[in-house]
Design an enzyme around this catalytic site. Structure first.
Site, PDB file in Angstrom:
ATOM      1  N   HIS A 157      14.798  -9.061 -13.275  1.00  0.00           N
ATOM      2  CA  HIS A 157      13.417  -8.976 -12.795  1.00  0.00           C
ATOM      3  C   HIS A 157      12.647  -7.945 -13.605  1.00  0.00           C
ATOM      4  O   HIS A 157      13.129  -6.836 -13.833  1.00  0.00           O
ATOM      5  CB  HIS A 157      13.402  -8.563 -11.313  1.00  0.00           C
ATOM      6  CG  HIS A 157      12.021  -8.411 -10.772  1.00  0.00           C
ATOM      7  ND1 HIS A 157      11.265  -9.479 -10.369  1.00  0.00           N
ATOM      8  CD2 HIS A 157      11.242  -7.321 -10.611  1.00  0.00           C
ATOM      9  CE1 HIS A 157      10.085  -9.057  -9.957  1.00  0.00           C
ATOM     10  NE2 HIS A 157      10.035  -7.742 -10.100  1.00  0.00           N
ATOM     11  N   LYS A 213      12.518  -9.782  -2.224  1.00  0.00           N
ATOM     12  CA  LYS A 213      12.530 -11.104  -2.860  1.00  0.00           C
ATOM     13  C   LYS A 213      13.779 -11.268  -3.718  1.00  0.00           C
ATOM     14  O   LYS A 213      14.385 -12.331  -3.758  1.00  0.00           O
ATOM     15  CB  LYS A 213      11.249 -11.290  -3.677  1.00  0.00           C
ATOM     16  CG  LYS A 213      10.034 -11.488  -2.750  1.00  0.00           C
ATOM     17  CD  LYS A 213       8.716 -11.497  -3.475  1.00  0.00           C
ATOM     18  CE  LYS A 213       8.348 -10.179  -4.028  1.00  0.00           C
ATOM     19  NZ  LYS A 213       6.973  -9.745  -3.976  1.00  0.00           N
ATOM     20  N   SER A 266       9.048  -4.391  -1.480  1.00  0.00           N
ATOM     21  CA  SER A 266       8.427  -5.693  -1.738  1.00  0.00           C
ATOM     22  C   SER A 266       9.169  -6.435  -2.859  1.00  0.00           C
ATOM     23  O   SER A 266       9.446  -7.634  -2.762  1.00  0.00           O
ATOM     24  CB  SER A 266       6.955  -5.464  -2.102  1.00  0.00           C
ATOM     25  OG  SER A 266       6.387  -6.599  -2.670  1.00  0.00           O
ATOM     26  N   ASP A 275       6.705 -10.223   3.467  1.00  0.00           N
ATOM     27  CA  ASP A 275       6.209  -9.503   2.288  1.00  0.00           C
ATOM     28  C   ASP A 275       4.860 -10.064   1.863  1.00  0.00           C
ATOM     29  O   ASP A 275       3.950  -9.317   1.489  1.00  0.00           O
ATOM     30  CB  ASP A 275       7.215  -9.614   1.133  1.00  0.00           C
ATOM     31  CG  ASP A 275       6.616  -9.093  -0.172  1.00  0.00           C
ATOM     32  OD1 ASP A 275       6.315  -7.893  -0.217  1.00  0.00           O
ATOM     33  OD2 ASP A 275       6.419  -9.881  -1.110  1.00  0.00           O
ATOM     34  N   ARG A 317      -1.967  -5.026   1.914  1.00  0.00           N
ATOM     35  CA  ARG A 317      -1.950  -3.843   1.029  1.00  0.00           C
ATOM     36  C   ARG A 317      -3.065  -3.944   0.003  1.00  0.00           C
ATOM     37  O   ARG A 317      -3.727  -2.962  -0.324  1.00  0.00           O
ATOM     38  CB  ARG A 317      -0.609  -3.755   0.283  1.00  0.00           C
ATOM     39  CG  ARG A 317       0.520  -3.236   1.147  1.00  0.00           C
ATOM     40  CD  ARG A 317       1.858  -3.468   0.473  1.00  0.00           C
ATOM     41  NE  ARG A 317       1.973  -2.789  -0.798  1.00  0.00           N
ATOM     42  CZ  ARG A 317       2.830  -3.126  -1.760  1.00  0.00           C
ATOM     43  NH1 ARG A 317       3.656  -4.147  -1.595  1.00  0.00           N
ATOM     44  NH2 ARG A 317       2.884  -2.458  -2.881  1.00  0.00           N
TER      45      ARG A 317
HETATM   46  N1  URA Z   1       5.459  -6.827  -7.295  1.00  0.00           N
HETATM   47  C1  URA Z   1       5.763  -7.113  -6.011  1.00  0.00           C
HETATM   48  O1  URA Z   1       6.369  -8.130  -5.738  1.00  0.00           O
HETATM   49  N2  URA Z   1       5.382  -6.250  -5.059  1.00  0.00           N
HETATM   50  C2  URA Z   1       4.701  -5.109  -5.319  1.00  0.00           C
HETATM   51  O2  URA Z   1       4.407  -4.362  -4.413  1.00  0.00           O
HETATM   52  C3  URA Z   1       4.383  -4.833  -6.659  1.00  0.00           C
HETATM   53  C4  URA Z   1       4.783  -5.716  -7.632  1.00  0.00           C
END
Ligand code: URA
Length: 433
Positions: free
Chosen positions: A82, A187, A183, A161, A168
């Site tokens: 990632h 995932k 966050s 999320d 946010r």
């Molecule tokens: N990428 C995400 O998935 N979440 C964040 O808060 C920032 C970048």
């Protein structure tokens, strides 16, 4: 349990329990907790931070708010990679086939681009026929036979999320380390690979502009991954300069092919060797020196490029476009940006470069905007290069000629010059193992 009390406890700097955090994420995704209470809690988290235990519980609670991928039928250890996002970051299209070519099983789930950063799913979809929505059964089959599959996130991945991220975005709470780390990692955990390699970028084109903040984020995410039973590592990489030369979807596929064919060395190639080696090291436990040797060999002997074609073909894409990248339909308009003075390029505001690419049509301002696959920018000169008046710094590509002037001005304002050669920053600042 009352949301009011949870907000008050966080406001007063107390540690939230696992039950309180699950109560919050559940209520927030079902809609039982109103947005104004969620927003208040997010601001309290932003101001007071969270302990490691709270961050882990928030991550697990958001993961558990939706589906977790079932990869149990994949033979061998799976690895995911990632990137925290950047400009011209096409590493996934290079390292996934490289890692598969040296024996890793890679399940790569990616997002789409938004704002100044691009998304791997958009880049892949610029290859005609390429599908990134694939059934679980077919994904398992592709990984078991070809070694890797690159898909988009499933619709029901970590819905809490999604809800929290949208709030946010409008409550000035995006820049909170506990919220960013949880966050991203919820995932990654829902994607369910056994090993996770994180490429945490820092610099003017990255989510974290400051290296210290990027380091804290990387440490936190590695801790979360390990606490959740995964093998995890993070590499801190420079995003003060666009990665490679191309920015924009099909343009980046073309550059990825050059690296995979061994025709382009430099920053992008070097980062890809390191990332692939770390992925192999996490999954196989072989020494890093051996993993690096295998990574280089996969380019030199052509197996990484062949693997990319196999993955693309398995996902419905036409590999002829990779054999002959001149088949990609070019943008209707192109325009060169020329240097007007003697000197070194001493800095690039990489976020502005990403913005310029978006304006040309390569990205989205809003999540439902259309993408122009052929639009973008190809640099000839980057930070550290010497230029003379008339030298081409970059060529911009678009199908909307009204955007050329605005994008060119933006790229021009992104560049700073000096008479002295600037110090070369390291490509890889640190590794958290
Ligand atoms: N990428 C995400 O998935 N979440 C964040 O808060 C920032 C970048």
């Amino acid at each position: 349990m009352r949301m009011y009390d949870i907000i008050a406890r966080k406001r007063d700097g107390l540690e939230l329990t696992r039950d309180e955090i699950y109560f919050f994420t559940r209520g927030c995704s079902t809609g039982e907790i109103p947005d104004y209470q969620t927003a208040a809690l997010l601001m309290a988290i932003y101001l007071n931070g969270m302990s490691d235990a709270e961050i882990l519980n928030l991550t697990l609670a958001m993961r558990d708010s939706g589906e977790t991928a079932d990869l149990t039928e994949i033979e061998g250890h799976t690895v995911d990679k990632h990137s925290t996002g950047g400009v011209g970051d096409k590493t996934t299209m290079i390292v996934v086939p490289m890692a598969a070519a040296i024996g890793c099983k890679v399940v790569k789930m990616s997002g789409r681009g938004l704002g100044h950063t691009g998304g791997t799913v958009d880049k892949l979809e610029s290859i005609p026929g390429m599908r990134t929505e694939i059934t679980r059964h077919r994904l398992v089959e592709i990984v078991n036979t070809v070694g890797a599959c690159m898909v988009g996130h499933s619709a029901n991945l970590a819905p809490a999320d999604k809800k929290i991220y949208d709030l946010r975005d409008v409550t000035a709470t995006v820049e909170s380390l506990p919220l960013i780390a949880s966050s991203i990692m919820c995932k990654k955990l829902a994607c369910a690979s056994d090993c996770i390699l994180l490429d945490v970028k820092y610099g003017s084109g990255a989510l974290m502009k400051d290296i210290g903040e990027a380091m804290s984020l990387a440490n936190e995410m590695v801790k979360i991954g390990r606490s959740a039973g995964k093998k995890a590592a993070a590499v801190l990489t420079n995003m003060d300069i666009p990665l490679g030369y191309a920015v924009g979807n099909a343009l980046e596929v073309i550059e990825a092919v050059k690296v995979l064919k061994g025709e382009q060395k430099g920053d992008l190639y070097e980062i890809c060797i390191e990332l692939t080696a770390h992925m192999a090291h996490l999954t196989s436990g072989l020494p890093m020196a051996e993993c690096r040797r295998l990574s280089v060999e996969s380019i030199d002997n052509g197996t990484a490029f062949e693997k990319f074609k196999e993955i693309v073909a398995a996902q419905g894409g036409d590999p002829k476009y990779l054999d002959d990248t001149s088949l990609f339909v070019p943008a209707q308009y192109c325009s060169e940006i020329k240097a007007e003075r003697f000197g070194y390029i001493s800095h690039m505001d990489t976020q502005l470069v990403g913005e310029a690419s978006r304006i040309l049509g390569a990205g989205r301002a809003l999540k439902d905007d259309n993408i122009d696959f052929s639009a973008g920018i190809v640099f000839e000169k980057k930070t550290g290069d010497y230029v003379e008046p008339g030298n081409t710094i970059a060529t911009i590509y678009t199908n909307d000629d009204e955007k050329i002037y605005e994008a060119a001005m933006m790229i021009d304002s992104a560049l700073t010059y000096s008479d002295m050669a600037p110090e070369k920053p390291p490509l890889i600042y640190d590794v958290i193992k």
